[in-house]
Design a protein around this motif. Structure first.
Motif, PDB file in Angstrom:
ATOM      1  N   ALA A  28       0.718  -1.091   0.044  1.00 17.69           N
ATOM      2  CA  ALA A  28       0.150   0.110   0.197  1.00 17.69           C
ATOM      3  C   ALA A  28       0.945   1.250  -0.045  1.00 17.69           C
ATOM      4  O   ALA A  28       0.606   2.281  -0.741  1.00 17.69           O
ATOM      5  N   LEU A  29       2.037   1.135   0.954  1.00 19.94           N
ATOM      6  CA  LEU A  29       2.856   2.274   0.857  1.00 19.94           C
ATOM      7  C   LEU A  29       3.337   2.720  -0.374  1.00 19.94           C
ATOM      8  O   LEU A  29       3.462   3.917  -0.832  1.00 19.94           O
ATOM      9  N   ASN A  85       3.864   5.654  -5.449  1.00 17.62           N
ATOM     10  CA  ASN A  85       3.777   5.989  -6.988  1.00 17.62           C
ATOM     11  C   ASN A  85       2.521   6.967  -7.100  1.00 17.62           C
ATOM     12  O   ASN A  85       2.842   8.000  -7.969  1.00 17.62           O
ATOM     13  N   GLU A  86       1.412   6.777  -6.731  1.00 24.46           N
ATOM     14  CA  GLU A  86       0.778   7.627  -6.990  1.00 24.46           C
ATOM     15  C   GLU A  86       0.749   9.325  -6.735  1.00 24.46           C
ATOM     16  O   GLU A  86       0.788  10.050  -7.496  1.00 24.46           O
ATOM     17  N   VAL A  87       1.544   9.258  -5.361  1.00 23.20           N
ATOM     18  CA  VAL A  87       1.837  10.741  -5.025  1.00 23.20           C
ATOM     19  C   VAL A  87       2.593  11.291  -6.045  1.00 23.20           C
ATOM     20  O   VAL A  87       2.560  12.495  -6.445  1.00 23.20           O
ATOM     21  N   ALA A  88       3.719  10.437  -6.365  1.00 21.44           N
ATOM     22  CA  ALA A  88       4.741  10.800  -7.356  1.00 21.44           C
ATOM     23  C   ALA A  88       4.116  11.178  -8.848  1.00 21.44           C
ATOM     24  O   ALA A  88       4.332  12.423  -9.371  1.00 21.44           O
ATOM     25  N   ASN A  89       3.028  10.438  -9.134  1.00 19.27           N
ATOM     26  CA  ASN A  89       2.365  10.716 -10.543  1.00 19.27           C
ATOM     27  C   ASN A  89       1.756  11.927 -10.310  1.00 19.27           C
ATOM     28  O   ASN A  89       1.967  12.923 -11.166  1.00 19.27           O
ATOM     29  N   LEU A  90       0.996  12.213  -9.300  1.00 27.27           N
ATOM     30  CA  LEU A  90       0.288  13.385  -9.327  1.00 27.27           C
ATOM     31  C   LEU A  90       1.192  14.688  -9.042  1.00 27.27           C
ATOM     32  O   LEU A  90       0.901  15.549  -9.478  1.00 27.27           O
ATOM     33  N   GLN A 114      12.929  10.083  -9.678  1.00 26.62           N
ATOM     34  CA  GLN A 114      13.803  10.967  -8.847  1.00 26.62           C
ATOM     35  C   GLN A 114      12.824  11.403  -7.456  1.00 26.62           C
ATOM     36  O   GLN A 114      13.170  11.317  -6.320  1.00 26.62           O
ATOM     37  N   TYR A 115      11.641  11.697  -7.753  1.00 29.51           N
ATOM     38  CA  TYR A 115      10.999  12.107  -6.554  1.00 29.51           C
ATOM     39  C   TYR A 115      10.653  10.683  -5.336  1.00 29.51           C
ATOM     40  O   TYR A 115      10.817  11.261  -4.329  1.00 29.51           O
ATOM     41  N   ILE A 116      10.326   9.989  -5.994  1.00 27.35           N
ATOM     42  CA  ILE A 116      10.383   8.482  -5.128  1.00 27.35           C
ATOM     43  C   ILE A 116      11.495   8.454  -4.246  1.00 27.35           C
ATOM     44  O   ILE A 116      11.394   8.265  -3.137  1.00 27.35           O
ATOM     45  N   GLN A 117      12.897   8.497  -4.910  1.00 28.23           N
ATOM     46  CA  GLN A 117      13.910   8.489  -4.301  1.00 28.23           C
ATOM     47  C   GLN A 117      14.210   9.602  -3.099  1.00 28.23           C
ATOM     48  O   GLN A 117      14.433   9.272  -2.213  1.00 28.23           O
TER      49      GLN A 117
END
Lengths: 225, 161
Positions: free
Chosen positions: B117-118, B123-128, B152-155
């Motif tokens: 879930a995390l 992923n979702e947050v990064a996409n958004l 990059q964001y996820i990292q």
């Protein structure tokens, strides 16, 4: 006093038959009839007459057993019981009315002749049984406890039948005489008392005679030390 | 007082005759009857005594058998109780084991779900965030750029964590 019943009625084979003898026959007939009814139908569980006869025989065995031991009492019961019954009824025959006055009816035991006959039977039986039981060793007891009493012992043996016969005869004859005298003095009441005494006396004399016979036979057949 | 020998002889004869007859018809039969009765009673008493002893013996035997049976039954019950106790303990421990296993499995499952879930949320947050950034910049981001940015964001987010 003169003995009654001595009148000779008839004779058989030269033996004179007096009233004493006919009364003895009557007494024997009564005894035989009673024993016939008592033993007609012997059962394991006794009834009636058989009961009475068994009681009588048991009583006699118990009585003699006290004198000569159970085994001897059973062995010599026939002779002892026959004496007892025969003498008892002979004594009682004197209590019948007119006994001693009626021809053919006189108490056999009220004459010394008959009681002496009985005593002789006792005398011979005693020595016969003694010899039979112990052989010739039987004669040893005449020399015991000490040999010099031998004459006394022999006298004693001959006194025994004398005393047996005199005692029985004297008692029964005397009793009859007393009854007869009382009867001639007071015919009512008083003789009845004597008759009742006579029932007791007849029983006692029969017992004494038989008891002494048991003592003699018991002594002759017992082991002397 | 004289002795009449005829009477004397008769007395002896009569006595012997009476004795003989009574011996045959009275004493013999009566004594035999009484003796056989006595013997029968003795025999019966002996028999009764024997039977009593026998009954006593068989009673003792039965008592013994009963005692044995009781002991055996008690043993069986004791065994059964012991076996039951053992089975119970086994079942309980097995149940505990399986409960613990189930619990562990469930926890692992939860953990995994949570991680999944995390990851999805990231992923979702990064996409958004990339979309929002693209809008702000006003320029359409190419697929390659998009991917790069998201990664990059996820990292970056992962670094924060």
């Amino acid at each position: 006093m003169e003995e009654h019943g001595t009148t000779v009625l008839f004779d058989i084979f030269g033996l004179k038959v007096s009233s004493f003898v006919t009364t003895m026959w009557a007494v024997m007939a009564v005894i035989l009839i009673i024993s016939f009814f008592a033993t007609r139908n012997l059962k394991k569980v006794p009834t009636g007459a058989q009961n009475v006869m068994e009681f009588l025989i048991q009583t006699l065995i118990g009585f003699f057993a006290g004198v000569m031991g159970e085994k001897n009492a059973k062995q010599y019961l026939p002779i002892l019981a026959t004496f007892f019954i025969f003498i008892l009824l002979s004594n009682y025959s004197g209590l019948l009315p007119m006994a001693g006055h009626l021809p053919g009816l006189a108490a056999p035991t009220s004459t010394l002749s008959v009681t002496a006959g009985f005593a002789l039977v006792v005398f011979f039986c005693t020595h016969f049984f003694g010899i039979k039981e112990k052989g010739l060793g039987y004669f040893k007891h005449f020399f015991q406890p000490v040999a010099f009493l031998f004459p006394l012992m022999i006298i004693e043996e001959f006194v025994r039948p004398l005393s047996l016969s005199l005692r029985l005869y004297g008692n029964i004859f005397g009793e009859e005489m007393v009854t007869a005298q009382l009867f001639s003095m007071a015919p009512f009441g008083v003789p009845i008392i004597m008759q009742l005494l006579g029932i007791l006396m007849g029983l006692i004399q029969a017992f004494v005679f038989t008891l002494l016979t048991a003592v003699y036979i018991g002594g002759a057949t017992a082991d002397h030390h | 007082m004289h002795i009449d020998f005829h009477d004397l002889i008769w007395a002896i004869i009569n006595f012997i005759v009476l004795l003989a007859i009574l011996y045959k018809f009275l004493y013999g039969p009566i004594m035999r009857t009484m003796e056989s009765r006595e013997n029968e009673i003795k025999r019966n008493i002996t028999q009764a005594e024997e039977m009593r002893v026998e009954a006593e013996a068989s009673r003792a035997q039965l008592q013994e058998a009963l005692n044995d049976a009781r002991k055996e039954a008690q043993e069986i019950v004791n065994n059964a109780v012991k076996v039951g106790e053992e089975t119970k303990n086994q079942i309980i421990s097995e149940a505990k084991d399986s409960a613990a296993k189930l619990m562990q499995k469930a926890q692992e499952e939860i953990q995994r779900e949570k991680e999944q879930a995390l990851a999805e949320i990231r992923n979702e947050v990064a996409n958004l965030a990339v979309l929002a950034a693209g809008k702000i910049i006003g320029k359409t981001i190419t697929a390659d750029d998009h991917k790069k940015l998201v990664d990059q964001y996820i990292q970056g987010v992962g670094g924060i964590q």
